[in-house]
Every structure is written in structure tokens, then in C-alpha cells.
Design an enzyme around this catalytic site. Structure first.
Site, PDB file in Angstrom:
ATOM      1  N   ALA A  66       0.847   7.964   0.334  1.00 24.35           N
ATOM      2  CA  ALA A  66      -0.360   8.767   0.136  1.00 24.35           C
ATOM      3  C   ALA A  66      -1.002   8.938   1.509  1.00 24.35           C
ATOM      4  CB  ALA A  66      -1.304   8.040  -0.807  1.00 24.35           C
ATOM      5  N   GLY A 109       3.146   5.818  -1.819  1.00 23.94           N
ATOM      6  CA  GLY A 109       3.172   6.923  -2.777  1.00 23.94           C
ATOM      7  C   GLY A 109       4.481   7.707  -2.750  1.00 23.94           C
ATOM      8  N   GLU A 112       6.719   5.802  -4.887  1.00 29.14           N
ATOM      9  CA  GLU A 112       6.216   5.938  -6.262  1.00 29.14           C
ATOM     10  C   GLU A 112       6.514   7.317  -6.838  1.00 29.14           C
ATOM     11  OE1 GLU A 112       2.471   4.460  -4.638  1.00 29.14           O
ATOM     12  OE2 GLU A 112       2.330   3.115  -6.359  1.00 29.14           O
ATOM     13  N   GLU A 132       1.556  -1.019   0.828  1.00 27.06           N
ATOM     14  CA  GLU A 132       0.098  -0.921   0.676  1.00 27.06           C
ATOM     15  C   GLU A 132      -0.628  -2.212   1.029  1.00 27.06           C
ATOM     16  OE1 GLU A 132       2.341   0.091  -1.566  1.00 27.06           O
ATOM     17  OE2 GLU A 132       1.808   2.076  -2.330  1.00 27.06           O
TER      18      GLU A 132
END
Ligand code: CAA
Length: 258
Positions: A66, A109, A112, A132
């Protein structure tokens, strides 16, 4: 092909290829990418001429996570108010099979998003990870749930709590990656795989996708019942009659998605 877009969209035969296109940020997934990706996925899902979708990344990443810079200064109440990342849930509403073709980094992300697709193929030098924890946060786009379901609790704990990167070979051994290809061949091989899937009857393909994904949600008993209902329903399709007739007549089936 759409030019200069944050997500490029190209149709080849019955396959749509979506390329995340923020090479300057290693394809970090910001809100604009999420919105465009979901918009294109929905558009292709509604298109009767599309039977499989491939998602990949431009340059040297699938997606390096992300967008850290977009999130960095947000407060907890802003994150909650925006329901940050909720938009990515839409990926799992797509009925068309989605293949993630991962070359380079699939971190946070990015990993993911790959796991939210139906199957993941990777170039041999791809690097996965849920880093993360190193940023003082935890996975927020499904990693704690999907990685655990894919690789088991112990391995997921190790990967999420250390934040270490792992190779395509390790990802394949753990069951996260379905196939590894030489880096230079990855996209061609992913498109080939997608074309094979797109060549089968659409009803059977969508039903099979739905049944496999349901296995993660329900008990074995419920899952078996669900599978059997879908299996029976496919006998209402022309493609089932054609597929079985072609077998008996020793010819290749001509599926019409009807
Ligand atoms: N968000 C925003 N920008 C990013 C980014 C990210 N996730 N990853 C890379 N970039 C940007 C860098 O800031 C850099 O931009 P500038 O040139 O403007 O400085 C550019 O992309 C190139 O990156 P690097 O110079 O760092 O490239 P590198 O080859 O030296 O390193 C890397 C590559 C190891 C992947 C490194 O970029 C990195 O560690 N990126 C962050 C990975 C990460 O922590 N991802 C998790 C994000 S949080 C998350 O995803 C939460 C969630 O659960 C959804």
C-alpha cells in the site's frame, strides 16, 4: 490499450490484462489504483467476451505495498472514517477467474492483492513479504487472514511477525504460488494459462471458482453440498452436453458459454 492510466487495460482474445502502472513508486497501491483496478475488474467481469483476467505490475514490481506516503499522516479516526482498504474487498466479488502474475516485489498490500486473486504465478526472482511490522503496523488488506489460510498458522506467524521477504520458490513450496516461470517468460506463460482457462465453458469455470473459494468459508459438509448443487446445475448448460458429446465423438469440444 488505455494509455497513461494508473492501471493499463488490454484485451487479448478472451483475456483481459490489467497492469498496475506506477513504476516510479514500485506500483504502490494508493486509493487511485484501488479505484481504477476495481472499476476495470467490474467492467471486464460484466463483459461477455472476457473469460479470464490477469493482473500484473509494470517495471520491477507487482506492487511494493500500500502507498506508505498516502497513509503516513492519517489519524486512526480518518482511517476508520475512510474505512481504508475496504474498497479492495470488491476483488473477491469478481466472478471471472483472476490470475496474479507476480514479477519483482509483492510486498504488504502487493502480496495481499496477489492472494486475493484466484491463483498466483510468479517469476523466479519474485520477492514476497508482509513487512508491515517494520512500519509499526500490521497487514490490513487481508494478509493476516489469507496468508494464514494459505500457509497455516505457524508459517503465517513467522512471516508476519518477522516481516522478512520470501522467494517465489518458498512461496510455491508453501502453496501461495501455483507455478513459477523464468522471469522473461512470466507474462506469456500467465497469458497462456489464462487463455486455457478462457477456452473452457464460462459457466463451468465460474462455478468451479466459486466452489473452490467457498471451501475456505464453510464446513466440509456444507461445501460438499454446495459443490453438488453447482455440479447438478451445470447439466442445464449447452456446454455440458457439448463437452460430453465431444468426448464420445473423439473431437475437441466447442464451448459457446451457453
Ligand atoms: N509506498 C509508497 N512509496 C513506495 C513504496 C510504498 N509501499 N514502495 C516503494 N515506494 C517508492 C519509494 O519511496 C521510492 O520513491 P522515491 O524515488 O520518490 O523515493 C520508489 O518507490 C522506489 O523505491 P526504492 O528507492 O525504495 O527502491 P529500492 O529498490 O531501493 O527498494 C523496496 C525496494 C525494498 C521494495 C523498498 O521500496 C521498500 O521497502 N518499499 C516498502 C515496502 C513495504 O513496506 N510495503 C508495505 C507497505 S504497508 C502495507 O502494504 C499495508 C497493508 O497491509 C496493505
Amino acid at each position: 490499450m488505455t494509455e497513461n492510466s494508473i492501471v493499463l487495460s488490454e484485451v487479448k482474445g478472451r483475456v483481459a490484462l490489467l497492469t498496475i502502472n506506477r513504476p516510479e513508486a514500485l506500483n504502490a497501491l494508493n486509493i487511485a489504483v484501488q479505484k481504477k483496478m476495481v472499476e476495470l475488474l467490474k467492467q471486464h467481469d460484466q463483459d461477455s467476451n472476457i473469460s479470464c483476467i490477469v493482473i500484473t505490475g509494470s517495471a520491477k514490481a507487482f506492487a511494493a505495498g500500500a502507498d506508505i506516503k498516502e497513509m503516513a499522516n492519517k489519524s486512526a479516526s480518518e482511517m476508520a472514517e475512510l474505512d481504508f482498504f475496504a474498497g479492495w474487498r470488491e476483488v473477491s466479488t469478481i466472478r471471472t477467474p483472476i490470475i496474479a502474475a507476480v514479477s519483482g516485489y509483492a510486498l504488504g498490500g502487493g502480496c495481499e492483492l496477489a492472494m486475493a486473486c484466484d491463483l498466483v504465478v510468479a517469476g523466479e526472482s519474485a520477492k514476497f513479504g508482509q513487512p508491515e511490522i517494520k512500519l509499526g503496523i500490521m497487514p490490513g488488506m487481508g494478509g493476516s487472514q489469507r496468508l494464514t489460510k494459505l500457509v497455516g498458522r505457524s508459517k503465517a506467524m513467522e512471516l508476519i511477525l518477522t516481516g522478512r521477504n520470501f522467494t517465489a520458490a518458498e512461496a510455491e513450496a508453501m502453496g501461495l504460488v501455483a507455478r513459477i516461470f523464468p522471469d522473461a517468460e512470466l507474462l506469456d506463460k500467465a497469458m497462456e494459462l489464462a487463455s486455457t482457462i478462457a477456452g473452457y465453458g464460462k459457466h463451468a469455470v465460474r462455478a468451479a471458482k466459486e466452489a473452490v473459494n467457498r471451501a475456505e468459508e464453510v464446513s466440509l459438509h456444507e461445501g460438499l453440498l454446495f459443490e453438488r448443487r453447482l455440479f447438478h446445475a451445470l447439466f442445464a448448460t449447452h456446454d455440458q452436453k457439448e463437452g460430453m458429446a465431444a468426448f464420445s465423438e473423439k473431437r475437441t469440444a466447442k464451448f459457446t458459454n451457453s
